[in-house]
Write a protein that holds these residues in place. Structure first.
Motif, PDB file in Angstrom:
ATOM      1  N   PRO A  73       0.821  -1.221   0.000  1.00 56.50           N
ATOM      2  CA  PRO A  73       0.000   0.000   0.000  1.00 56.50           C
ATOM      3  C   PRO A  73       0.850   1.264   0.000  1.00 56.50           C
ATOM      4  O   PRO A  73       0.461   2.282  -0.586  1.00 56.50           O
ATOM      5  N   MET A  74       2.015   1.211   0.636  1.00 53.02           N
ATOM      6  CA  MET A  74       2.897   2.370   0.669  1.00 53.02           C
ATOM      7  C   MET A  74       3.456   2.672  -0.715  1.00 53.02           C
ATOM      8  O   MET A  74       3.546   3.842  -1.123  1.00 53.02           O
ATOM      9  N   ILE A  75       3.853   1.633  -1.451  1.00 51.98           N
ATOM     10  CA  ILE A  75       4.315   1.842  -2.822  1.00 51.98           C
ATOM     11  C   ILE A  75       3.235   2.540  -3.641  1.00 51.98           C
ATOM     12  O   ILE A  75       3.503   3.510  -4.372  1.00 51.98           O
ATOM     13  N   ARG A  76       2.032   2.044  -3.512  1.00 51.80           N
ATOM     14  CA  ARG A  76       0.909   2.623  -4.260  1.00 51.80           C
ATOM     15  C   ARG A  76       0.735   4.101  -3.937  1.00 51.80           C
ATOM     16  O   ARG A  76       0.587   4.936  -4.842  1.00 51.80           O
ATOM     17  N   ARG A  77       0.795   4.445  -2.650  1.00 49.32           N
ATOM     18  CA  ARG A  77       0.618   5.844  -2.256  1.00 49.32           C
ATOM     19  C   ARG A  77       1.784   6.704  -2.726  1.00 49.32           C
ATOM     20  O   ARG A  77       1.585   7.851  -3.153  1.00 49.32           O
ATOM     21  N   LEU A  78       3.003   6.195  -2.613  1.00 50.38           N
ATOM     22  CA  LEU A  78       4.161   6.962  -3.055  1.00 50.38           C
ATOM     23  C   LEU A  78       4.037   7.384  -4.516  1.00 50.38           C
ATOM     24  O   LEU A  78       4.273   8.552  -4.865  1.00 50.38           O
ATOM     25  N   VAL A  79       3.671   6.441  -5.368  1.00 52.72           N
ATOM     26  CA  VAL A  79       3.592   6.745  -6.797  1.00 52.72           C
ATOM     27  C   VAL A  79       2.358   7.594  -7.098  1.00 52.72           C
ATOM     28  O   VAL A  79       2.412   8.514  -7.923  1.00 52.72           O
ATOM     29  N   ASP A  80       1.248   7.311  -6.425  1.00 51.32           N
ATOM     30  CA  ASP A  80       0.035   8.102  -6.635  1.00 51.32           C
ATOM     31  C   ASP A  80       0.254   9.570  -6.266  1.00 51.32           C
ATOM     32  O   ASP A  80      -0.196  10.471  -6.979  1.00 51.32           O
ATOM     33  N   VAL A  81       0.921   9.795  -5.137  1.00 46.82           N
ATOM     34  CA  VAL A  81       1.179  11.172  -4.711  1.00 46.82           C
ATOM     35  C   VAL A  81       2.045  11.893  -5.740  1.00 46.82           C
ATOM     36  O   VAL A  81       1.795  13.052  -6.091  1.00 46.82           O
ATOM     37  N   HIS A  82       3.073  11.219  -6.217  1.00 43.38           N
ATOM     38  CA  HIS A  82       3.949  11.823  -7.221  1.00 43.38           C
ATOM     39  C   HIS A  82       3.189  12.113  -8.512  1.00 43.38           C
ATOM     40  O   HIS A  82       3.353  13.187  -9.111  1.00 43.38           O
ATOM     41  N   TYR A  83       2.337  11.175  -8.922  1.00 38.76           N
ATOM     42  CA  TYR A  83       1.564  11.382 -10.148  1.00 38.76           C
ATOM     43  C   TYR A  83       0.580  12.541  -9.990  1.00 38.76           C
ATOM     44  O   TYR A  83       0.448  13.383 -10.886  1.00 38.76           O
ATOM     45  N   ALA A  84      -0.098  12.596  -8.857  1.00 43.22           N
ATOM     46  CA  ALA A  84      -1.051  13.679  -8.622  1.00 43.22           C
ATOM     47  C   ALA A  84      -0.357  15.032  -8.644  1.00 43.22           C
ATOM     48  O   ALA A  84      -0.925  16.034  -9.119  1.00 43.22           O
ATOM     49  N   GLU A  85       0.876  15.086  -8.161  1.00 44.74           N
ATOM     50  CA  GLU A  85       1.603  16.353  -8.095  1.00 44.74           C
ATOM     51  C   GLU A  85       2.148  16.792  -9.440  1.00 44.74           C
ATOM     52  O   GLU A  85       2.174  17.993  -9.753  1.00 44.74           O
ATOM     53  N   PHE A  86       2.566  15.821 -10.267  1.00 50.56           N
ATOM     54  CA  PHE A  86       3.300  16.176 -11.476  1.00 50.56           C
ATOM     55  C   PHE A  86       2.651  15.708 -12.777  1.00 50.56           C
ATOM     56  O   PHE A  86       3.267  15.832 -13.843  1.00 50.56           O
ATOM     57  N   ALA A  87       1.425  15.196 -12.733  1.00 52.11           N
ATOM     58  CA  ALA A  87       0.783  14.689 -13.955  1.00 52.11           C
ATOM     59  C   ALA A  87       0.709  15.752 -15.049  1.00 52.11           C
ATOM     60  O   ALA A  87       0.789  15.421 -16.243  1.00 52.11           O
ATOM     61  N   ASN A  88       0.565  16.999 -14.665  1.00 49.15           N
ATOM     62  CA  ASN A  88       0.481  18.080 -15.649  1.00 49.15           C
ATOM     63  C   ASN A  88       1.847  18.636 -16.024  1.00 49.15           C
ATOM     64  O   ASN A  88       1.933  19.593 -16.807  1.00 49.15           O
ATOM     65  N   GLU A  89       2.904  18.042 -15.481  1.00 43.06           N
ATOM     66  CA  GLU A  89       4.268  18.448 -15.811  1.00 43.06           C
ATOM     67  C   GLU A  89       5.087  17.219 -16.186  1.00 43.06           C
ATOM     68  O   GLU A  89       6.117  16.919 -15.574  1.00 43.06           O
ATOM     69  N   PRO A  90       4.649  16.473 -17.190  1.00 43.52           N
ATOM     70  CA  PRO A  90       5.346  15.217 -17.514  1.00 43.52           C
ATOM     71  C   PRO A  90       6.710  15.472 -18.159  1.00 43.52           C
ATOM     72  O   PRO A  90       6.910  16.437 -18.881  1.00 43.52           O
ATOM     73  N   THR A  91       7.634  14.605 -17.851  1.00 48.99           N
ATOM     74  CA  THR A  91       8.910  14.529 -18.552  1.00 48.99           C
ATOM     75  C   THR A  91       9.085  13.086 -18.978  1.00 48.99           C
ATOM     76  O   THR A  91       8.343  12.202 -18.539  1.00 48.99           O
ATOM     77  N   ASP A  92      10.045  12.833 -19.820  1.00 51.36           N
ATOM     78  CA  ASP A  92      10.271  11.452 -20.255  1.00 51.36           C
ATOM     79  C   ASP A  92      10.558  10.542 -19.068  1.00 51.36           C
ATOM     80  O   ASP A  92      10.046   9.414 -18.995  1.00 51.36           O
ATOM     81  N   SER A  93      11.375  11.012 -18.128  1.00 52.31           N
ATOM     82  CA  SER A  93      11.726  10.166 -16.985  1.00 52.31           C
ATOM     83  C   SER A  93      10.531   9.962 -16.068  1.00 52.31           C
ATOM     84  O   SER A  93      10.331   8.862 -15.530  1.00 52.31           O
ATOM     85  N   ARG A  94       9.711  10.990 -15.871  1.00 54.09           N
ATOM     86  CA  ARG A  94       8.518  10.827 -15.040  1.00 54.09           C
ATOM     87  C   ARG A  94       7.525   9.870 -15.690  1.00 54.09           C
ATOM     88  O   ARG A  94       6.953   9.011 -15.008  1.00 54.09           O
ATOM     89  N   LEU A  95       7.316  10.004 -16.983  1.00 55.56           N
ATOM     90  CA  LEU A  95       6.398   9.094 -17.668  1.00 55.56           C
ATOM     91  C   LEU A  95       6.868   7.651 -17.547  1.00 55.56           C
ATOM     92  O   LEU A  95       6.071   6.740 -17.298  1.00 55.56           O
ATOM     93  N   ALA A  96       8.157   7.445 -17.732  1.00 57.13           N
ATOM     94  CA  ALA A  96       8.692   6.085 -17.621  1.00 57.13           C
ATOM     95  C   ALA A  96       8.461   5.537 -16.214  1.00 57.13           C
ATOM     96  O   ALA A  96       8.073   4.366 -16.043  1.00 57.13           O
ATOM     97  N   PHE A  97       8.679   6.363 -15.221  1.00 57.56           N
ATOM     98  CA  PHE A  97       8.472   5.949 -13.828  1.00 57.56           C
ATOM     99  C   PHE A  97       7.007   5.620 -13.578  1.00 57.56           C
ATOM    100  O   PHE A  97       6.682   4.571 -13.010  1.00 57.56           O
ATOM    101  N   TRP A  98       6.099   6.493 -13.987  1.00 59.51           N
ATOM    102  CA  TRP A  98       4.668   6.254 -13.756  1.00 59.51           C
ATOM    103  C   TRP A  98       4.181   5.000 -14.469  1.00 59.51           C
ATOM    104  O   TRP A  98       3.455   4.193 -13.895  1.00 59.51           O
ATOM    105  N   LEU A  99       4.560   4.850 -15.725  1.00 55.34           N
ATOM    106  CA  LEU A  99       4.102   3.685 -16.481  1.00 55.34           C
ATOM    107  C   LEU A  99       4.693   2.385 -15.920  1.00 55.34           C
ATOM    108  O   LEU A  99       4.072   1.328 -16.027  1.00 55.34           O
ATOM    109  N   ARG A 100       5.834   2.488 -15.319  1.00 54.29           N
ATOM    110  CA  ARG A 100       6.469   1.300 -14.739  1.00 54.29           C
ATOM    111  C   ARG A 100       5.932   0.980 -13.358  1.00 54.29           C
ATOM    112  O   ARG A 100       5.878  -0.195 -12.953  1.00 54.29           O
ATOM    113  N   GLU A 101       5.484   2.004 -12.597  1.00 51.26           N
ATOM    114  CA  GLU A 101       5.205   1.789 -11.182  1.00 51.26           C
ATOM    115  C   GLU A 101       3.793   2.097 -10.706  1.00 51.26           C
ATOM    116  O   GLU A 101       3.426   1.674  -9.603  1.00 51.26           O
ATOM    117  N   LEU A 102       2.990   2.833 -11.447  1.00 49.71           N
ATOM    118  CA  LEU A 102       1.633   3.124 -10.974  1.00 49.71           C
ATOM    119  C   LEU A 102       0.876   1.826 -10.713  1.00 49.71           C
ATOM    120  O   LEU A 102       0.885   0.903 -11.525  1.00 49.71           O
TER     121      LEU A 102
END
Length: 268
Positions: free
Chosen positions: A148-177
């Motif tokens: 559950p902690m992994i899920r929250r960590l990635v969700d919080v990051h996505y909620a904060e930066f979804a409107n500011e995507p970068t290649d590295s952020r997209l790769a992280f989200w698609l790999r870990e959400l």
């Protein structure tokens, strides 16, 4: 990243900082700083296991009145093999301090140091924190509480930066959400990147299908569960020989002995 911390945590961090210990805050306290947790009972540090740094750490431990509470003892050879060493810090309200130098899924210390996050904590100053991607990797354990902690960590990051995507952020989200709704939203925002990831992660392939057909999201739980089970099993296999070594050390401690590495049931 600015935050306040409870007094015993502050005592541990200010002491290690004053002694110049090269370490990365991880575990529950790091999750708090990333906004994914509200409470943690201990301090976890990833340590640079160089002799000079371990000497500085020993000085901090002495000031903290820290004593080892379990096996293994505080020695470089055990840290190098992936063991955690557990302390209680009498000078910090008996705060538990856990030290590691090597972790499954996580790169070497120098790599982690290069991509760390620096947090500014009230009455402490700057604290080096294990980077988010490495923290997520470290949390992929056999323990129920970590997922559950992994899920929250990635969700919080996505909620904060979804409107500011970068290649590295997209790769992280698609790999870990791990939240189906968030993963579907991500693939809708970045369909080309999602297509490239779909061959590597079944959950992304399911999310792509759901985004196209507007179908139900529950089928995504199957590949997400399979991912989790694979990581749990890998972590079990990683820790099995280490736990066996710890059991040998417990028996030796009861006999007033300490078996050397490579002997008494330990392997080199």
């Amino acid at each position: 990243m600015t935050s306040s911390v409870p007094t015993p945590v502050r005592t541990v961090l200010t002491t290690t900082r004053r002694h110049g210990v090269r370490a990365l805050l991880m575990g529950g306290q790091a999750c708090i700083l990333y906004g994914a947790s509200e409470f943690s009972r201990d301090v976890d540090l990833a340590i640079y296991a160089h002799p000079d740094n371990l000497s500085r750490l020993q000085g901090a431990l002495d000031e903290l009145g820290a004593s080892v509470t379990a096996v293994p003892p505080f020695a470089p050879e055990y840290l190098a093999r992936g063991h955690a060493v557990y302390f209680r810090c009498a000078a910090a309200e008996d705060m538990r301090l856990d030290i590691m130098a090597v972790m499954r899924n996580v790169p070497d210390f120098e790599t982690c140091w290069g991509r760390r996050t620096i947090a500014t904590l009230d009455e402490v100053g700057e604290v080096d924190v294990l980077g988010l991607e490495d923290l997520v990797a470290a949390k992929k354990t056999r323990r129920d509480k970590d997922w559950p902690m992994i899920r929250r960590l990635v969700d919080v990051h996505y909620a904060e930066f979804a409107n500011e995507p970068t290649d590295s952020r997209l790769a992280f989200w698609l790999r870990e959400l791990r939240t189906p709704e968030a993963l579907v939203d991500c693939v809708r925002r970045a369909p080309e990147a999602a297509q490239r990831m779909a061959d590597k992660r079944d959950a992304v392939a399911f999310a792509l299908q759901a985004s196209i057909s507007d179908g139900p999201l529950w089928p995504m739980e199957v590949p997400l569960h399979e991912e989790e089970m694979r990581e749990r099993q890998a972590d079990e296999a990683y820790w099995r020989p280490l736990l066996q070594e710890q059991e040998v050390l417990r028996h030796a401690a009861r006999r007033g002995q300490r078996p050397p590495l490579g002997g008494g049931g330990l392997t080199a």
